[in-house]
Design a protein around this motif. Structure first.
Motif, mmCIF file in Angstrom:
data_model
loop_
_atom_site.group_PDB
_atom_site.id
_atom_site.type_symbol
_atom_site.label_atom_id
_atom_site.label_comp_id
_atom_site.label_asym_id
_atom_site.label_seq_id
_atom_site.Cartn_x
_atom_site.Cartn_y
_atom_site.Cartn_z
ATOM 1 N N LEU A 57 0.858 -1.303 -0.071
ATOM 2 C CA LEU A 57 0.105 0.179 -0.108
ATOM 3 C C LEU A 57 1.055 1.349 -0.141
ATOM 4 C CD1 LEU A 57 -2.552 1.525 0.409
ATOM 5 C CD2 LEU A 57 -2.758 1.378 2.702
ATOM 6 N N LEU A 58 1.923 1.266 0.809
ATOM 7 C CA LEU A 58 2.877 2.394 0.893
ATOM 8 C C LEU A 58 3.335 2.823 -0.333
ATOM 9 C CD1 LEU A 58 4.208 2.061 4.354
ATOM 10 C CD2 LEU A 58 2.227 3.090 3.814
ATOM 11 N N GLU A 59 3.854 1.730 -1.059
ATOM 12 C CA GLU A 59 4.398 1.794 -2.476
ATOM 13 C C GLU A 59 3.375 2.448 -3.339
ATOM 14 O OE1 GLU A 59 6.281 -1.414 -4.201
ATOM 15 O OE2 GLU A 59 7.338 -0.416 -5.684
ATOM 16 N N GLY A 60 2.143 2.102 -3.430
ATOM 17 C CA GLY A 60 1.046 2.482 -4.323
ATOM 18 C C GLY A 60 0.961 4.215 -3.843
ATOM 19 N N ILE A 61 0.956 4.077 -2.443
ATOM 20 C CA ILE A 61 0.799 5.631 -2.098
ATOM 21 C C ILE A 61 1.969 6.746 -2.588
ATOM 22 C CG2 ILE A 61 0.734 7.319 -0.180
ATOM 23 C CD1 ILE A 61 -0.518 4.996 1.302
ATOM 24 N N ALA A 62 3.181 5.975 -2.478
ATOM 25 C CA ALA A 62 4.160 6.826 -3.120
ATOM 26 C C ALA A 62 4.126 7.307 -4.600
ATOM 27 C CB ALA A 62 5.642 6.195 -2.694
ATOM 28 N N ASN A 104 -8.563 7.286 -2.874
ATOM 29 C CA ASN A 104 -8.634 6.239 -3.745
ATOM 30 C C ASN A 104 -8.720 5.168 -2.376
ATOM 31 O OD1 ASN A 104 -6.506 7.153 -6.065
ATOM 32 N ND2 ASN A 104 -8.728 6.484 -6.570
ATOM 33 N N ASN A 105 -9.120 4.043 -2.901
ATOM 34 C CA ASN A 105 -9.322 2.726 -1.954
ATOM 35 C C ASN A 105 -8.051 2.025 -1.790
ATOM 36 O OD1 ASN A 105 -9.955 -0.433 -2.083
ATOM 37 N ND2 ASN A 105 -11.111 0.487 -0.670
ATOM 38 N N VAL A 106 -7.771 1.502 -0.734
ATOM 39 C CA VAL A 106 -6.515 0.752 -0.541
ATOM 40 C C VAL A 106 -6.047 -0.085 -1.786
ATOM 41 C CG1 VAL A 106 -5.398 -1.152 0.930
ATOM 42 C CG2 VAL A 106 -6.730 0.699 2.035
ATOM 43 N N GLU A 107 -7.198 -1.076 -2.103
ATOM 44 C CA GLU A 107 -6.773 -2.102 -3.234
ATOM 45 C C GLU A 107 -6.391 -1.136 -4.624
ATOM 46 O OE1 GLU A 107 -10.269 -4.791 -3.908
ATOM 47 O OE2 GLU A 107 -8.935 -6.060 -5.239
ATOM 48 N N THR A 108 -7.307 -0.342 -4.803
ATOM 49 C CA THR A 108 -6.954 0.689 -6.127
ATOM 50 C C THR A 108 -5.320 1.063 -5.917
ATOM 51 O OG1 THR A 108 -9.160 1.302 -5.604
ATOM 52 C CG2 THR A 108 -7.843 2.298 -7.523
ATOM 53 N N LEU A 109 -5.007 1.582 -4.999
ATOM 54 C CA LEU A 109 -3.588 2.038 -4.886
ATOM 55 C C LEU A 109 -2.615 0.971 -5.009
ATOM 56 C CD1 LEU A 109 -4.228 4.965 -2.081
ATOM 57 C CD2 LEU A 109 -3.453 5.099 -4.672
ATOM 58 N N PHE A 147 1.950 -2.282 -9.662
ATOM 59 C CA PHE A 147 2.029 -3.564 -10.593
ATOM 60 C C PHE A 147 1.516 -3.005 -12.245
ATOM 61 C CE2 PHE A 147 0.605 -5.303 -6.532
ATOM 62 C CZ PHE A 147 1.625 -6.372 -6.645
ATOM 63 N N ILE A 148 0.743 -2.000 -12.182
ATOM 64 C CA ILE A 148 0.615 -1.653 -13.697
ATOM 65 C C ILE A 148 2.011 -0.641 -14.050
ATOM 66 C CG2 ILE A 148 -0.740 0.526 -15.029
ATOM 67 C CD1 ILE A 148 -3.228 -0.099 -13.018
ATOM 68 N N VAL A 149 2.559 0.155 -13.430
ATOM 69 C CA VAL A 149 3.891 0.765 -13.827
ATOM 70 C C VAL A 149 4.932 -0.045 -13.925
ATOM 71 C CG1 VAL A 149 5.748 1.973 -12.715
ATOM 72 C CG2 VAL A 149 3.396 2.621 -12.359
ATOM 73 N N GLU A 150 5.036 -1.349 -13.181
ATOM 74 C CA GLU A 150 6.190 -2.426 -13.365
ATOM 75 C C GLU A 150 5.998 -3.145 -14.572
ATOM 76 O OE1 GLU A 150 7.286 -4.128 -9.685
ATOM 77 O OE2 GLU A 150 8.779 -5.516 -10.699
ATOM 78 N N HIS A 151 4.698 -3.689 -14.794
ATOM 79 C CA HIS A 151 4.318 -4.649 -15.760
ATOM 80 C C HIS A 151 3.629 -4.349 -16.933
ATOM 81 C CE1 HIS A 151 5.756 -7.867 -12.968
ATOM 82 N NE2 HIS A 151 5.162 -7.139 -12.148
#
Lengths: 181, 447
Positions: B112-117, B220-225, B230-234
Motif C-alpha cells: 500500500l505504501l508503495e502505491g501511495i508513493a 482512493n481505496n487501498v486495493e486501487t492504490l 503493478f501497472i507501472v512495473e508490468h
C-alpha cells in the motif's frame, strides 16, 4: 449514534483536581500530532483517541481541556466526539466485549451468543456490569466476515466465537481480576 | 517479463496459490527482498504525467465500491495549481461483508505504501493520509510500524521519495476513525479528517478541485492504490490481459480483484480472481462449495448496499457489469456473502435495515427518518404482525429516499433501498407468507 441531545441548562460538569490532559501529553501532541494537519481541528480525532486511552473515557472536563488545547469552542469538540461510536462519555468496563451483529455474523449465528452473554453478565447491550469489569456491546461489521461470528474484546478480535469460548474467557478474567482485588 | 500467478496476493499465500496458514507480515526488509519498491524506482525514472496516462490507459477502476475509473479521477486535479494537494487513502472498510483490504493491511502494508508513493509522485500530492477505521486496532499498529519503517528508509519525508531519487517529498500519516460507517463515503471521510463529524458534502465542488482543508484532494481505496505499482512495473497491456471486457458495451473490468467470500460456504476467506469469474465458480472451486451440502439460495453481491442475487443468478459474472445484468446496484467491493437454502430472507432484510438505521449520519431527513421507518416495518414483518400494504409502503419508502431519487446528499440511502428492493422483489413470496392480508373480512347476511 448520530444524535445525542442534552439539556445544557441543567447539565453539571464533574471536575477533578488533576487535569485529564497533562502538560506532557500536550507537549507530546503539539510536537507529534499537530504538525500533521493544516488546522488544529484536524488533530481532534487523534487527540480524542489518545485522551480516551489515557483516562479510560471522555469526561466533559477532558472535552473542555481539549477545546482549550486546540483553540476550539467546547461545543465543536462535543459535536465531533458525540458523532463517533467509539468515544464514551461515561466510564466503560475494563473489558469491552463487542459482538458483531452484521449480516454474515447473524447468518452464522451470533444471536445465541449475545443472549448467552446477556444472561451470564446480567446486562443488556451497551450496559456495564456492576463490578465495572465488562461492558457488552453489539457492534456493526468488524471486517472479519470470513470468521463469523466474531467479537472485539478491547483491541483484540476473537474469531469464530462460540458460547463455550466466551464462557471460558469471562471466567478466566473474573478469576484473574477477582484474585487481584 | 509478463507476470503470472497471483498479483495483489503474491506475498500473501492464498488458495489456490498457497496455504493461508503460512501467512506472515512482510516488513520492509522482506518486502524489498521480494522485489518491493522496485516499481517506485521505475516510476521515478518517468515523467509523472506518463504514469497518470498509464493508469488511465489501463482502465483501472476503483476497488472501493463505485468502480470509478482511477486514472480519470486523477485527471480532474487542477493542472496549473502548484500549492498543497492531498491524497486520502480510504481504509475505512466498514461495509458489512467486506474484509478484503484487511488482508493487505495485515500482511503486506508496504505494498500500500508503495502505491501511495507512486500515486503521490504521479499526481504531485505532497501529503497522504491513510484513513483507517477505528475497529482495525491491530491493522493500525501494523501500518504505524510500516510507515515508521518507510520514513526510516527514506521512502517518505527527508530528502524526497526513495532517499532523494526524486526531489519530490511526500509525507504519509495514519488517521484513525472512530466507528462511523459514513466516513467511508469520500466527502464524509474528508470531514472526519478535518476533525468534524462525518457529514458528506454536497458535490460539486468535487474533492479533486476542493477537498481536504479546501485543497485539491484525491481519494482512493487501498486495493486501487495497490494495483498502481503493478501497472507501472508490468505495463498496461499486461494489466489488460487480466479480467474481462464488458459484454454489454459498457466500460471494461480489467485486472484481478480481491473477493472476500463469507457466509454459508466451506472455506470463507479472501481470494484473488480475475474480474468476470462466475459466482458459482468462486463458491464451488475456491470456497469448497456450500457448507453442509446445502443448496445455494442467495448472495449479497458485494457489500450489503449492493442488494442480493436471486437463486437462479448463481452463475452471475463478478465484474462491473453485474449491476446492469442482474438487477443489483453494482459489484460494490466484490465481497459476496452467501446464503444457503435455510436462510430466512426476511431476517436478512431486517438485519440490513438495522445497519443503515444505525449508520445514517442524520444529515438528510429522508434517510434519517426513512431508514428508521424501514427498520420498524421490517421488524413488524419479521414478527408476523404486518399487513400486505406494509410491504408496498416499504417499497414506496425505498423508492423515495436516496441520491438517485435526488433527496439525499450521499448514496447511503441508495444502499439501503437497493438491498431492500432487491430482496423483496426477488423473494417476495417469503415476505407475503409473513404478512396478514390487508382487507377486512366482512360478513354479509343474505335474505
Amino acid at each position: 449514534m448520530a444524535w445525542i441531545t442534552k439539556n445544557s441548562a441543567t447539565m453539571t460538569i464533574e471536575r477533578r483536581q488533576q487535569p485529564c490532559l497533562t502538560e506532557e501529553m500536550k507537549a507530546d501532541m503539539s510536537k507529534r500530532l499537530l504538525p500533521r494537519y493544516e488546522t488544529k481541528m484536524g488533530a481532534l480525532l487523534p487527540v480524542l483517541h489518545e485522551v480516551q486511552e489515557h483516562v479510560g473515557y471522555l469526561p466533559h472536563q477532558a472535552l473542555e481541556e481539549i477545546a482549550a488545547f486546540l483553540e476550539l469552542p467546547p461545543s465543536a469538540v462535543l459535536d465531533t466526539a458525540s458523532f463517533y461510536e467509539e468515544f464514551h462519555f461515561s466510564p466503560v468496563g475494563k473489558y469491552v466485549i463487542g459482538v458483531c451483529q452484521s449480516i454474515a455474523c447473524e447468518a452464522c449465528g451470533h444471536q445465541p451468543i449475545v443472549d448467552h452473554l446477556r444472561s451470564k453478565l446480567g446486562v443488556e447491550p451497551h450496559e456495564t456490569t456492576s463490578d465495572g469489569l465488562f461492558t457488552l456491546l453489539c457492534m456493526e461489521c468488524l471486517g472479519s466476515c470470513d470468521t463469523a461470528p466474531c467479537a472485539l474484546v478491547n483491541e483484540d478480535r476473537h474469531d469464530l466465537i462460540n458460547i463455550e469460548q466466551m464462557d471460558q474467557m469471562i471466567d478466566e478474567i473474573r478469576a484473574r481480576e477477582g484474585g487481584q482485588g | 517479463m509478463p507476470m503470472t500467478g497471483p498479483v495483489l496476493t503474491r506475498r500473501i499465500p492464498t488458495f489456490p496459490y498457497g496455504d493461508p496458514k503460512k501467512r506472515r507480515t512482510y516488513w520492509y526488509d522482506d518486502y524489498v527482498k521480494s522485489g518491493g519498491y522496485e516499481s517506485l524506482r521505475r516510476a521515478l525514472e518517468q515523467e509523472p504525467a506518463h504514469i497518470v496516462d498509464m493508469v488511465k490507459d489501463s482502465s483501472l477502476r476503483g476497488r472501493g465500491g463505485a468502480g470509478f475509473p482511477c486514472g480519470l479521477k486523477w485527471t480532474f486535479l487542477p493542472k496549473d495549481y502548484e500549492g498543497q494537494r492531498y491524497l486520502a487513502v480510504n481504509a475505512d472498510e466498514s461495509e458489512p461483508g467486506t474484509f478484503k483490504d484487511r488482508l493487505i493491511l495485515d500482511y503486506d502494508p508496504h505494498m500500500l505504501l508503495e502505491g501511495i508513493a507512486i500515486s503521490c509522485y504521479a499526481c504531485k500530492l505532497q501529503t497522504a493520509y491513510i484513513y483507517i477505521r477505528g475497529e482495525y486496532h491491530h491493522q493500525a499498529h501494523i501500518l504505524e510500524k510500516a510507515i515508521a519503517e518507510a520514513y526510516d528508509k527514506g521512502i517518505f519525508g527527508g530528502k524526497g521519495l526513495l532517499s532523494g531519487a526524486s526531489s519530490f517529498k511526500v509525507d504519509c500519516y495514519l488517521h484513525r476513525g472512530a466507528g462511523a460507517y459514513i466516513c467511508g463515503e469520500e466527502t464524509g471521510l474528508l470531514e472526519s479528517l478535518e476533525g468534524k463529524r462525518g457529514w458528506p458534502r454536497i458535490k460539486p465542488p468535487f474533492p479533486a478541485v476542493k477537498g481536504l482543508f479546501g485543497k485539491p484532494t484525491i481519494i482512493n481505496n487501498v486495493e486501487t492504490l495497490c494495483c498502481v505499482p503493478f501497472i507501472v512495473e508490468h505495463g498496461v497491456s499486461w494489466f489488460k490481459s487480466l479480467g474481462c471486457e464488458s459484454t454489454i458495451k459498457g466500460p471494461p473490468s480489467f485486472g484481478t480483484k480481491l473477493m472476500g467470500v463469507s457466509g454459508h460456504v466451506n472455506r470463507p476467506g479472501v481470494y484473488e480472481c480475475d474480474l468476470g469469474i462466475p459466482l458459482s465458480k468462486l463458491v464451488e472451486e475456491y470456497c469448497g462449495g456450500m457448507r453442509n451440502g446445502k443448496k445455494f439460495k442467495s448472495a449479497i453481491a458485494g457489500g450489503i448496499s449492493m442488494g442480493v442475487l436471486a437463486t437462479d443468478q448463481y452463475d452471475a459474472e463478478m465484474d462491473f457489469d453485474i449491476g446492469r445484468k442482474y438487477e443489483v446496484l453494482g459489484l460494490g467491493t466484490a465481497c459476496p456473502t452467501i446464503f444457503d437454502e435455510d436462510t430466512d430472507m426476511v431476517m436478512v432484510a431486517r438485519n440490513i435495515t438495522r445497519f443503515f438505521k444505525n449508520e445514517s449520519c442524520g444529515q438528510c431527513t429522508p434517510c434519517r427518518e426513512g431508514s428508521g421507518w424501514m427498520y420498524k416495518l421490517m421488524c413488524r414483518i419479521e414478527a408476523g404482525e404486518a399487513k400486505m400494504k406494509d410491504l408496498d409502503l416499504l417499497l414506496e419508502l425505498a423508492g423515495s429516499m436516496g441520491a438517485m431519487p435526488g433527496t439525499t446528499i450521499c448514496g447511503l440511502a441508495d444502499g439501503n433501498n437497493w438491498a431492500v428492493r432487491t430482496i423483496v422483489n426477488k423473494f417476495r413470496g417469503e415476505f407475503e407468507a409473513r404478512v396478514k392480508p390487508s382487507f377486512v373480512p366482512v360478513t354479509v347476511g343474505v335474505g
